[in-house]
Design an enzyme around this catalytic site. Structure first.
Site, PDB file in Angstrom:
ATOM      1  N   TYR A 110       0.703  -1.250  -0.113  1.00 30.85           N
ATOM      2  CA  TYR A 110      -0.055  -0.153   0.144  1.00 30.85           C
ATOM      3  C   TYR A 110       1.002   1.418  -0.142  1.00 30.85           C
ATOM      4  CZ  TYR A 110      -3.782   3.366   0.849  1.00 30.85           C
ATOM      5  OH  TYR A 110      -4.527   4.221   0.737  1.00 30.85           O
ATOM      6  N   PHE A 151      -8.345  21.202 -24.729  1.00 26.56           N
ATOM      7  CA  PHE A 151      -8.686  19.901 -24.659  1.00 26.56           C
ATOM      8  C   PHE A 151      -9.780  19.727 -23.799  1.00 26.56           C
ATOM      9  CE2 PHE A 151      -8.629  15.340 -23.541  1.00 26.56           C
ATOM     10  CZ  PHE A 151      -8.669  15.040 -24.699  1.00 26.56           C
ATOM     11  N   THR A 152     -10.920  18.757 -23.976  1.00 20.50           N
ATOM     12  CA  THR A 152     -12.107  18.483 -23.484  1.00 20.50           C
ATOM     13  C   THR A 152     -11.867  18.381 -21.988  1.00 20.50           C
ATOM     14  OG1 THR A 152     -11.658  16.138 -23.939  1.00 20.50           O
ATOM     15  CG2 THR A 152     -12.972  17.501 -25.232  1.00 20.50           C
ATOM     16  N   ASP A 187       1.106  20.064 -20.720  1.00 18.99           N
ATOM     17  CA  ASP A 187       0.251  19.001 -20.801  1.00 18.99           C
ATOM     18  C   ASP A 187       1.264  18.161 -21.712  1.00 18.99           C
ATOM     19  OD1 ASP A 187      -1.284  16.744 -21.751  1.00 18.99           O
ATOM     20  OD2 ASP A 187      -3.005  18.072 -22.203  1.00 18.99           O
ATOM     21  N   LYS A 225      -0.921   7.444 -23.321  1.00 19.56           N
ATOM     22  CA  LYS A 225      -0.435   7.814 -24.925  1.00 19.56           C
ATOM     23  C   LYS A 225       1.107   7.610 -25.190  1.00 19.56           C
ATOM     24  CE  LYS A 225      -4.395  10.088 -24.220  1.00 19.56           C
ATOM     25  NZ  LYS A 225      -5.234  10.094 -23.037  1.00 19.56           N
ATOM     26  N   ARG A 250     -14.193  14.799 -33.511  1.00 19.14           N
ATOM     27  CA  ARG A 250     -13.742  15.783 -32.856  1.00 19.14           C
ATOM     28  C   ARG A 250     -14.300  17.152 -33.332  1.00 19.14           C
ATOM     29  NH1 ARG A 250     -10.935  13.819 -28.175  1.00 19.14           N
ATOM     30  NH2 ARG A 250     -13.076  14.310 -27.788  1.00 19.14           N
ATOM     31  N   PHE A 281     -19.703  14.378 -25.780  1.00 20.52           N
ATOM     32  CA  PHE A 281     -19.348  13.250 -26.769  1.00 20.52           C
ATOM     33  C   PHE A 281     -19.083  11.676 -26.352  1.00 20.52           C
ATOM     34  CE2 PHE A 281     -14.890  13.153 -25.298  1.00 20.52           C
ATOM     35  CZ  PHE A 281     -14.902  14.272 -24.835  1.00 20.52           C
TER      36      PHE A 281
HETATM   37  N1  F0G Z   1      -4.703  15.970 -22.543  1.00 18.19           N
HETATM   38  C1  F0G Z   1      -4.509  15.308 -23.786  1.00 18.19           C
HETATM   39  C2  F0G Z   1      -3.843  16.147 -24.968  1.00 18.19           C
HETATM   40  C3  F0G Z   1      -5.166  14.146 -24.053  1.00 18.19           C
HETATM   41  O1  F0G Z   1      -5.121  13.773 -25.241  1.00 18.19           O
HETATM   42  C4  F0G Z   1      -5.740  13.526 -23.032  1.00 18.19           C
HETATM   43  C5  F0G Z   1      -6.505  12.463 -23.405  1.00 18.19           C
HETATM   44  C6  F0G Z   1      -5.749  14.046 -21.564  1.00 18.19           C
HETATM   45  C7  F0G Z   1      -5.229  15.227 -21.573  1.00 18.19           C
HETATM   46  C8  F0G Z   1      -6.465  13.458 -20.449  1.00 18.19           C
HETATM   47  O2  F0G Z   1      -5.725  12.168 -20.135  1.00 18.19           O
HETATM   48  O3  F0G Z   1      -7.657  10.455 -20.790  1.00 18.19           O
HETATM   49  O4  F0G Z   1      -5.733   9.715 -19.314  1.00 18.19           O
HETATM   50  O5  F0G Z   1      -7.374  11.365 -18.543  1.00 18.19           O
HETATM   51  N2  F0G Z   1      -7.126  12.019 -24.652  1.00 18.19           N
HETATM   52  C9  F0G Z   1      -7.680  10.870 -24.918  1.00 18.19           C
HETATM   53  C10 F0G Z   1      -8.045  10.967 -26.488  1.00 18.19           C
HETATM   54  C11 F0G Z   1      -8.746  10.411 -24.190  1.00 18.19           C
HETATM   55  O6  F0G Z   1      -8.712   9.906 -27.136  1.00 18.19           O
HETATM   56  O7  F0G Z   1      -7.403  11.702 -26.880  1.00 18.19           O
HETATM   57  P1  F0G Z   1      -6.794  11.012 -19.447  1.00 18.19           P
END
Ligand code: F0G
Length: 459
Positions: free
Chosen positions: A73, A125-126, A216, A259, A383, A450
């Protein structure tokens, strides 16, 4: 530029069957999924280009690392290996593990953003923007104009417009701008890189006003590779060196390790400021888990520490981006409208040009992703207007200039033959594009719509 073939620097040791289906099967599946590719089951998909997130193939070394999981842990050995790998390859001093990228975004947004603040960035980014908004901030897009133009062939569409940034600082005051957010690469612009020259200029400007840079770094190795290939003065440097140089120009980083770093799950916050680190290390125990695992299993941290090292190897990154370029070239040769230049993690179809007869309110990119799935079982992602969501003040739809379908390539997973199948399917849909009329939204969730929105076909 190196013109030699990018053939994969690995061979295949294990295979996983993919699922084949008929068009009539797929008609049922996509209707049941409300024409949203996120709502398909993976067994209904043939070639899965939904995302490059968590979908990479791990190496034999990473799998061996999984067996070394220390699931204590507190104080797991794997945490220290991961911390050391982050320090060595990225250069940040302090590390807070999280289960994935958005958790790191949540923590840093809660610590640094006050209600009424503004957070400039190189396109939204979303999840990043949502966490900034939930903390009371307003995201401001300060990317160069070329990034919003699918046809502009500008090489560094991830660059910040220094004029836009400085105008914002002057207008709002530096004390209302907790940080500038720099993404490497810019996902929503089509996987486009920022140049080191631009980043250096942003650093100078932010230093002048005492503003931090939050990086990021989700696809930083891919960004570094594009700098090596295309920025003057960097052709002799390794991807690993350039990665380090990028990180050195920033203060804090949020990472989705799913990624670049070649693992199925994981993320972290990394930084050089001890006070913010202490705060983040405290918050992580509230939301994620103890500060030596933060939502990850020990084995996952071990796979991550190895994945980071593999991700910055030149041979790896050249084959990774080479495969994306291969698919892009095939589509360009067939006259398919895609975002140019070709980005690093996928090919982005320009749905406005692909379906000029479908108005943005009828969700052209969403409809196009559904059609490609129907044609071949290839799963892509919208997108465009669906991803862009609603304005947080007015509740109106945001109308982004870019209305795209992303064919995202997982790392080390598919072959060139798979890429050929994808290209053939997109070309087939393009030849029959007149029949596509668009969609109506029949269910809309409140956050990040989305992922779970549902649609009906306009007939
Ligand atoms: N920043 C970027 C540029 C991303 O592409 C993503 C995730 C995140 C932050 C968030 O990271 O998913 O680990 O919480 N992108 C995925 C995509 C979901 O399909 O582009 P996460």
């Amino acid at each position: 530029m190196n013109k030699k073939s990018w053939a994969e620097p690995y061979k295949i040791k294990m295979v996983e069957p993919v699922f084949m289906s008929t068009r009539s099967d797929r008609e049922r599946y996509i209707k049941k999924a409300g024409y949203n590719t996120f709502l398909l089951r993976s067994k209904e998909v043939y070639i899965d280009l939904l995302t490059d997130s968590g979908t990479s193939a791990m190496s034999d070394r990473q799998w061996a690392g999984i067996m070394l999981g220390d699931e204590a842990y507190a104080g797991s050995e794997n945490f220290y290996n991961m911390e050391e790998s982050i320090q060595r390859h990225y250069g940040y001093e302090y590390v807070v593990p999280t289960h994935q990228g958005r958790a790191a975004e949540h923590i840093i947004s809660q610590i640094l953003i006050k209600p009424g603040d503004f957070v400039p960035g190189n396109m939204y980014f979303t999840t990043t923007r949502l966490h900034q908004e939930l903390a009371g901030g307003t995201f401001v897009d300060v990317i160069v104009d070329e990034a919003h133009d699918a046809e502009s062939e500008f090489r560094f569409k991830g660059n910040i417009s220094l004029t836009k940034l400085e105008d914002l600082i002057r207008e709002k005051g530096a004390n209302r701008i907790p940080y500038v957010c720099i993404a490497t690469t810019v996902n929503m612009a089509g996987g486009q890189p920022i140049s080191l020259k631009n980043l250096r200029e942003v650093r100078e400007l932010t230093n002048k006003y005492g503003i931090r840079i939050v990086h990021d770094m989700t696809r930083v190795a891919e960004n570094a590779y594009m700098i090596q290939q295309h920025e003057e003065g960097y052709s002799g440097k390794s991807t690993a060196e350039i990665v380090k140089e990028i990180c050195d120009l920033t203060d804090i980083a949020t990472m989705s390790s799913k990624k670049d770093a070649l693992v199925s799950i994981g993320g972290f916050l990394a930084l050089n400021d001890q006070e913010i680190f202490e705060e983040a290390r405290n918050l992580v125990v509230v939301y994620e888990g103890l500060h030596t695992y933060g939502g990850m299993a020990g084995r996952d941290m071990e796979a991550l520490s190895i994945g980071i090292a593999e991700s910055v190897e030149d041979d790896h990154i050249r084959a990774r981006v080479g495969q994306v370029e291969y698919l892009g070239q095939r589509l360009i040769e067939a006259g398919i409208p895609i975002v140019l230049p070709i980005g690093t993690h996928g090919i982005f179809l320009d749905a406005r040009k692909f379906l000029p007869h479908v108005p943005q309110d009828s969700f052209p990119a969403q409809a196009l992703a559904a059609e490609i799935y129907l044609d071949s079982g290839v799963r892509a992602m919208e997108r465009g207007i669906v991803s862009a969501g609603r304005n947080k003040e007015t509740g109106e739809n945001n109308y982004p200039k870019l209305e795209l379908v992303r064919l995202t390539i997982p790392r080390r997973v598919y072959t060139q033959a798979h890429m050929d199948v994808v290209a053939e399917s997109v070309i087939n849909v393009y030849e029959n594009r007149e029949a596509i009329k668009g969609l109506n939204m029949i269910f809309e969730p409140k956050h990040l719509r989305f992922f779970q929105a549902q649609f009906e076909k306009i007939v």
